[in-house]
Scaffold this motif. Sequence first.
Motif, short mmCIF file in Angstrom:
data_model
loop_
_atom_site.label_atom_id
_atom_site.label_comp_id
_atom_site.label_asym_id
_atom_site.label_seq_id
_atom_site.Cartn_x
_atom_site.Cartn_y
_atom_site.Cartn_z
N HIS A 137 15.41 -42.63 -48.67
CA HIS A 137 14.98 -43.63 -47.68
C HIS A 137 16.02 -44.75 -47.52
O HIS A 137 16.18 -45.29 -46.42
N GLU A 138 16.72 -45.07 -48.60
CA GLU A 138 17.75 -46.11 -48.50
C GLU A 138 18.90 -45.65 -47.62
O GLU A 138 19.38 -46.39 -46.75
N ILE A 139 19.35 -44.42 -47.85
CA ILE A 139 20.46 -43.88 -47.06
C ILE A 139 20.04 -43.67 -45.61
O ILE A 139 20.74 -44.07 -44.67
N ALA A 140 18.87 -43.05 -45.41
CA ALA A 140 18.42 -42.72 -44.07
C ALA A 140 18.13 -43.97 -43.25
O ALA A 140 18.52 -44.07 -42.08
N GLN A 141 17.44 -44.94 -43.87
CA GLN A 141 17.06 -46.13 -43.11
C GLN A 141 18.24 -47.07 -42.89
O GLN A 141 18.22 -47.88 -41.96
N PRO A 201 17.78 -47.21 -38.78
CA PRO A 201 16.65 -48.10 -39.05
C PRO A 201 15.35 -47.55 -38.43
O PRO A 201 15.36 -47.06 -37.30
N GLY A 202 14.30 -47.56 -39.24
CA GLY A 202 13.03 -47.00 -38.77
C GLY A 202 12.84 -45.55 -39.12
O GLY A 202 11.78 -44.96 -38.84
N ALA A 203 13.85 -44.93 -39.75
CA ALA A 203 13.70 -43.53 -40.17
C ALA A 203 12.50 -43.40 -41.10
O ALA A 203 12.22 -44.28 -41.92
N ARG A 204 11.79 -42.29 -40.98
CA ARG A 204 10.58 -42.07 -41.77
C ARG A 204 10.87 -41.04 -42.87
O ARG A 204 11.50 -40.01 -42.61
N VAL A 205 10.39 -41.35 -44.06
CA VAL A 205 10.68 -40.51 -45.23
C VAL A 205 9.40 -40.27 -46.02
O VAL A 205 8.67 -41.21 -46.34
N VAL A 206 9.14 -39.00 -46.32
CA VAL A 206 8.04 -38.65 -47.20
C VAL A 206 8.63 -37.95 -48.42
O VAL A 206 9.34 -36.94 -48.30
N TYR A 207 8.37 -38.51 -49.59
CA TYR A 207 8.74 -37.91 -50.86
C TYR A 207 7.57 -37.08 -51.38
O TYR A 207 6.40 -37.45 -51.19
N VAL A 208 7.89 -35.99 -52.07
CA VAL A 208 6.86 -35.13 -52.65
C VAL A 208 7.26 -34.76 -54.07
O VAL A 208 8.40 -34.32 -54.30
N ASP A 209 6.35 -34.93 -55.01
CA ASP A 209 6.60 -34.49 -56.38
C ASP A 209 5.26 -34.24 -57.06
O ASP A 209 4.24 -34.76 -56.62
N HIS A 210 5.29 -33.40 -58.11
CA HIS A 210 4.04 -33.16 -58.84
C HIS A 210 4.04 -33.86 -60.20
O HIS A 210 3.06 -33.75 -60.94
N ALA A 227 7.93 -45.20 -45.28
CA ALA A 227 8.17 -44.25 -46.37
C ALA A 227 6.93 -44.15 -47.24
O ALA A 227 6.19 -45.13 -47.40
N ALA A 228 6.69 -42.95 -47.79
CA ALA A 228 5.51 -42.73 -48.62
C ALA A 228 5.81 -41.59 -49.59
O ALA A 228 6.80 -40.87 -49.46
N VAL A 229 4.92 -41.45 -50.58
CA VAL A 229 5.06 -40.35 -51.54
C VAL A 229 3.74 -39.60 -51.64
O VAL A 229 2.66 -40.20 -51.65
N ALA A 230 3.84 -38.27 -51.69
CA ALA A 230 2.67 -37.41 -51.82
C ALA A 230 2.76 -36.65 -53.14
O ALA A 230 3.84 -36.22 -53.55
N THR A 232 1.24 -36.04 -42.69
CA THR A 232 0.70 -36.07 -41.32
C THR A 232 0.71 -37.49 -40.75
O THR A 232 0.78 -37.67 -39.54
N GLY A 233 0.65 -38.48 -41.62
CA GLY A 233 0.62 -39.86 -41.14
C GLY A 233 1.98 -40.40 -40.74
O GLY A 233 2.07 -41.29 -39.88
N LEU A 234 3.06 -39.85 -41.34
CA LEU A 234 4.39 -40.40 -41.08
C LEU A 234 5.29 -39.49 -40.26
O LEU A 234 6.14 -39.97 -39.52
#
Length: 272
Positions: free
Chosen positions: A89-93, A97-106, A124-127, A144-146
Motif C-alpha cells: 500500500h505504501e508503494i502503490a499509494q 494516490p487513492g490506490a486500493r489495497v487488500v491484504y490477505v493472510d491466515h 487499504a484493509a486486511v482479510a 468486495t468493499g474495496l
Amino acid sequence: MERPAWAPPGIDISVPSVSRIYDYYLGGSHNFEVDREAARRAMEFMPGLPKIMQANRAFMRRAVRYAANEGIDQFLDIGSGIPTFGNVHEIAQDARPGARVVYVDHDPVAVAHSKAVLEGNEHAAVAAADLRKPQDILTAPETTGLLDLDRPVALLLVAVLHFLEDADDPQRSVAELRDALAPGSLLIVTHASFEGIPVPQERAGGAVGVYRDIRNPLVMRSREEVARFFDGFELVEPGVVSMPYWRPEPDSPVEQEDPYAFAGFAGVGRKA
C-alpha cells in the motif's frame, strides 16, 4: 514462555509460523523465540536466506511500481505476511494516490499487525483467509468493499505458492483467482526453487527439511513449474527469471547482488 503484549490472544506462541520466520529474516521484531530458533536452524544450511527475502521484497516493490505505472490502482496481496517497511500500500499509494489495497493472510499475527498498520487508511484493509480457498478471498467483505473486480487488479502471490503442496492443487487456486479478474489484470509471483541456490541441493534440502519439521512444507519448484502458474496470462518481459533480473533499478547493478539473491524465480503476467 512469556506472551508479548502485541501477540493476539488465542495463538499458540510455542509453534513456529512461516510469516514470523520471514519477519525475522527481514530484521523485524514481531517474532517469537520459537520462530527465531527455526530460522537459525534453516540458516545453518543456507546462511543467505535473509538475502533471498530481501531480493524478494525488492522485486515486489518494483513489480508494484510497474503495475501502478501501467494504470492499475487495485491490488490484492495474498499471503501478505507481517507488515514491514515498503509494504504494497505504501508503494502503490505513493505511485497512485487513492490506490486500493487488500491484504490477505491466515496468520493471526500478520492479520492483527496489518490492521494496526492500516488504521486510518480508508483505501487499504486486511482479510483473514487462505489461498487454498479462493472463494473465501473473493467474497470477503474487505475484498468486495474495496476492490472492483470488473476493473484490472494486480494480484500478488509473493513467496506464498511454495507453501502449497501439490495435493493442495495450487494451480486450481491460481486459476480460480485468474478467472475472477478483469482483462488487463496482472499476476505477480515469486517462488522458491533449488535452481540458482549457491550451495549443493543436498545442503539446501536441509533448510527445506526445517520447514517440513515445523509442518509448513516448503515446495521447491522448477522454472517450468513456476511458469505454469501463468497459464492464461501473457508474461511481461523478461518473463520468469531470477528475482534480480526482473527489471532491475538502473542504480542497482545486478552483478553486485549477493549470490543468494538469485535463488528462486519471479515473474509478472497480464490477463488478456
